[in-house]
Design an enzyme around this catalytic site. Sequence first.
Site, PDB file in Angstrom:
ATOM      1  N   CYS A 108       0.783  -1.239   0.000  1.00 31.37           N
ATOM      2  CA  CYS A 108       0.000   0.000   0.000  1.00 31.37           C
ATOM      3  C   CYS A 108       0.817   1.293   0.000  1.00 31.37           C
ATOM      4  CB  CYS A 108      -1.063  -0.004   1.094  1.00 31.37           C
ATOM      5  SG  CYS A 108      -0.707  -0.998   2.526  1.00 31.37           S
TER       6      CYS A 108
ATOM      7  N   GLN B 177       0.607 -11.334  -3.063  1.00 32.40           N
ATOM      8  CA  GLN B 177      -0.834 -11.127  -2.933  1.00 32.40           C
ATOM      9  C   GLN B 177      -1.433 -10.713  -4.266  1.00 32.40           C
ATOM     10  OE1 GLN B 177      -0.130  -8.036   0.032  1.00 32.40           O
ATOM     11  NE2 GLN B 177      -1.648  -9.061   1.323  1.00 32.40           N
TER      12      GLN B 177
ATOM     13  N   ASP C   7      -3.086  -8.148  -4.768  1.00 36.62           N
ATOM     14  CA  ASP C   7      -3.356  -6.949  -3.984  1.00 36.62           C
ATOM     15  C   ASP C   7      -3.787  -5.804  -4.897  1.00 36.62           C
ATOM     16  OD1 ASP C   7      -3.433  -5.411  -1.721  1.00 36.62           O
ATOM     17  OD2 ASP C   7      -1.298  -4.932  -1.740  1.00 36.62           O
TER      18      ASP C   7
ATOM     19  N   ARG D 279       7.075 -11.050   5.368  1.00 39.57           N
ATOM     20  CA  ARG D 279       6.752 -10.730   6.751  1.00 39.57           C
ATOM     21  C   ARG D 279       7.457 -11.738   7.643  1.00 39.57           C
ATOM     22  NH1 ARG D 279       0.205  -9.620   6.046  1.00 39.57           N
ATOM     23  NH2 ARG D 279       0.489  -8.112   4.362  1.00 39.57           N
TER      24      ARG D 279
ATOM     25  N   LYS E  85     -14.013  -3.282   7.873  1.00 44.05           N
ATOM     26  CA  LYS E  85     -13.576  -4.179   6.805  1.00 44.05           C
ATOM     27  C   LYS E  85     -14.547  -5.338   6.609  1.00 44.05           C
ATOM     28  CE  LYS E  85     -10.355  -6.723   9.783  1.00 44.05           C
ATOM     29  NZ  LYS E  85      -8.953  -6.974  10.079  1.00 44.05           N
TER      30      LYS E  85
ATOM     31  N   HIS F  87      -8.409  -1.054   0.509  1.00 45.27           N
ATOM     32  CA  HIS F  87      -7.437  -2.145   0.365  1.00 45.27           C
ATOM     33  C   HIS F  87      -8.255  -3.386   0.071  1.00 45.27           C
ATOM     34  CE1 HIS F  87      -4.246  -0.040   2.919  1.00 45.27           C
ATOM     35  NE2 HIS F  87      -5.329   0.683   3.136  1.00 45.27           N
TER      36      HIS F  87
ATOM     37  N   HIS G 226      -5.345  -1.475  -4.561  1.00 47.94           N
ATOM     38  CA  HIS G 226      -5.878  -0.363  -3.785  1.00 47.94           C
ATOM     39  C   HIS G 226      -6.711   0.503  -4.699  1.00 47.94           C
ATOM     40  CE1 HIS G 226      -2.422  -1.823  -1.495  1.00 47.94           C
ATOM     41  NE2 HIS G 226      -3.226  -1.599  -0.481  1.00 47.94           N
TER      42      HIS G 226
END
Length: 640
Positions: free
Chosen positions: A334, A381, A383, A363, A465, A511, A385
Amino acid sequence: MVQITLPDGSVRPFERPPSGAEIAAAIGPGLAKAALAIRVDGKIKDLATVIERDAKIAIVTPKDKDGLDLIRHDAAHVMAEAVKELFPETQVTIGPVIENGFYYDFARPTPFVPEDIEKIEARMHEIVKRDEPLKREVWQRDKAVGFFDSIGEKYKAELIHSFPAGEDISLYRQGEFIDLCRGPHLPSTGKLGHAFKLMKLAGAYWRGDSRNEMLQRIYGTAWADEKQLKAYLTMLEEAEKRDHRRLGREMGLFHLQDIAPGAVFWHPKGWTLYRTALEYMRRRLEGAGYVEVNTPQLLDRSLWEASGHWEKFRQAMFTSEAEEKVLAIKPMNCPCHVQIFRQGITSYRQLPIRMAEFGACHRNEPSGALHGLMRVRAFTQDDAHIFCTEAQIPEETKAFCDLLMGVYRDFGFTDVVVKFSDRPALRAGADETWDKAEKALKDATQAAGLETILNPGEGAFYGPKLEFVLRDTIGREWQCGTLQVDFVLPERLDANYVGEDGNKHRPVMLHRAILGSFERFIGILIEHYAGKLPLWLAPEQAVVATITDKAAGYAKTVAAALKEAGIRTVLDLRNEKIDYKIREHSVAKLPLILVVGAREAEEKSVALRRLGGKAQEILALGDAVARLKEEAAGPRSGAA
RNA sequence: GCCGGCGUAGCUCAGGGGUAGAGCAACGCAUUCGUAAUGCGUGGGUCAGGGGUUCAAAUCCCUUCGCCGGCACCA
């Protein structure tokens, strides 16, 4: 006179207030024998409970879900009694019912060893044979605390202290053993039966807090009868057979190695599967109006300080150094996406911007959390945004939910639970903003036709979320997708757009991920399908296997035709019997086996055999290619 | 990270102070075969790493790493 109403609506009068056991006996001897407890006006009570006034009752038996829970709860108590008999120095703590069974946590200076488990289980069977009656006693709080203190059960005493003041405390006595318990319980230990088994030994923190001492937990499973127990154990064996770590190795998809804990070595077949999933997602995102970007792996500490990660998530971030600068390997994409957003001036006319990245993140997960593909330290991911205005949140959410459900359907998941996590106690942003964001999310899920389960107070500190949980073939739940509304990061990283009014405004960031991490999602796919992947995902879709060398030339023609049609095809010309080849490719879970021998070469046909099937189908080569091309192409929905 | 268990050939596992084993897989030879295992043969090991005890350690002890099952964590 007491009037007892039974579940079928019939009413039975009793001269004197009857106990549950007496009511069961009055109905019939079979029921009296099976009776475990009584439900009085909807509440479960001990069978010995005397019904003082008119009530609606039901007799609880092992066939009820409630009856099974009683069995499991008693199994925990019987286990505690066995442990106290065998190891008197052990303190008992708590022992609840869980899915499929129960556990009990014990405190003792030295941990149990596996042989202890066998002894405890054997003693449990003895206690069941003794058929000890269970008796409920109600004690005054202070007396109970004093009692447990006096026998050295300090955890029980501590538990009572945490109960509301002035409340009486119930204890249950069975044989020599007396335990603090709300109840209800079976009338005697014999009713537990023998359909239980102790499963595993584990450490567990007192009250689930890692700052507290570690207790010894014993897990067990318990059922109404032997048949159910056996079915459960068989189910566990089946689950083990579909373990993605085992199948990953057997199918040659990937491996994990000590030299890279939590990171995956993808082998050619596994990588093909990975790429197929990724390319599918890329197509879907393109179709849904996303743009794809790619951002750096290593970023200066100052970015993470600005984003807030350095303060909150430092311990999970890997860092490196170069020329006296501290660089962190990104744990998320992000902040990088905000950097792209900030390049140049963005106009409200450009919003929403849906920025996707198949970004590799790292991570530093605790070593004990690592688990095959399901929990890794290095992952990618799906992923993205979405930078948008507040007003655009509902339509973007709706569009996302639709996209997500379509993707899950294509991968073979139709059972999806949506959890809605609303504002936590500690949060950023004004209440009005939260009101808006929560309402927008909720409305949008409704518009998308999705039911949500409320997960109160579980939202992120920056916004509410949605969490999307898949249920697989054998009923396990996997949280994959998420959508989070974020008002904070655009602020912290100073993202702006120019509005219609000519002034600067903050965009909202959504997100969102559908699969979560590719690594984990592929693990889930493998387990969901027990390795028998649908044709479009199978790394090798077809094998052309010859019966004799004489068919080799023709087999090459067949394989070439299939490859030409875009079907991932391998050629098996080995000098082996056809039985051997079929067995090998079946074990490898290859979806299509095309057998060719002299006959097929002569007729320009193929003998098609599908994985798991026994029958073969003789098709003309051209027909086979056309049909399989269609089948192997995969889902069409939403394709760009 | 914490508690317990485990780590021997590519895989599954036996061996537990005195020469490192089996099955499957791999490789070689023979077999050319019609829908889930053809036969014979060959090669393969830092017994997870490091340290210690011992005449001698895969085996006993210490330690590190990793894996497994839980717990805690999962932004």
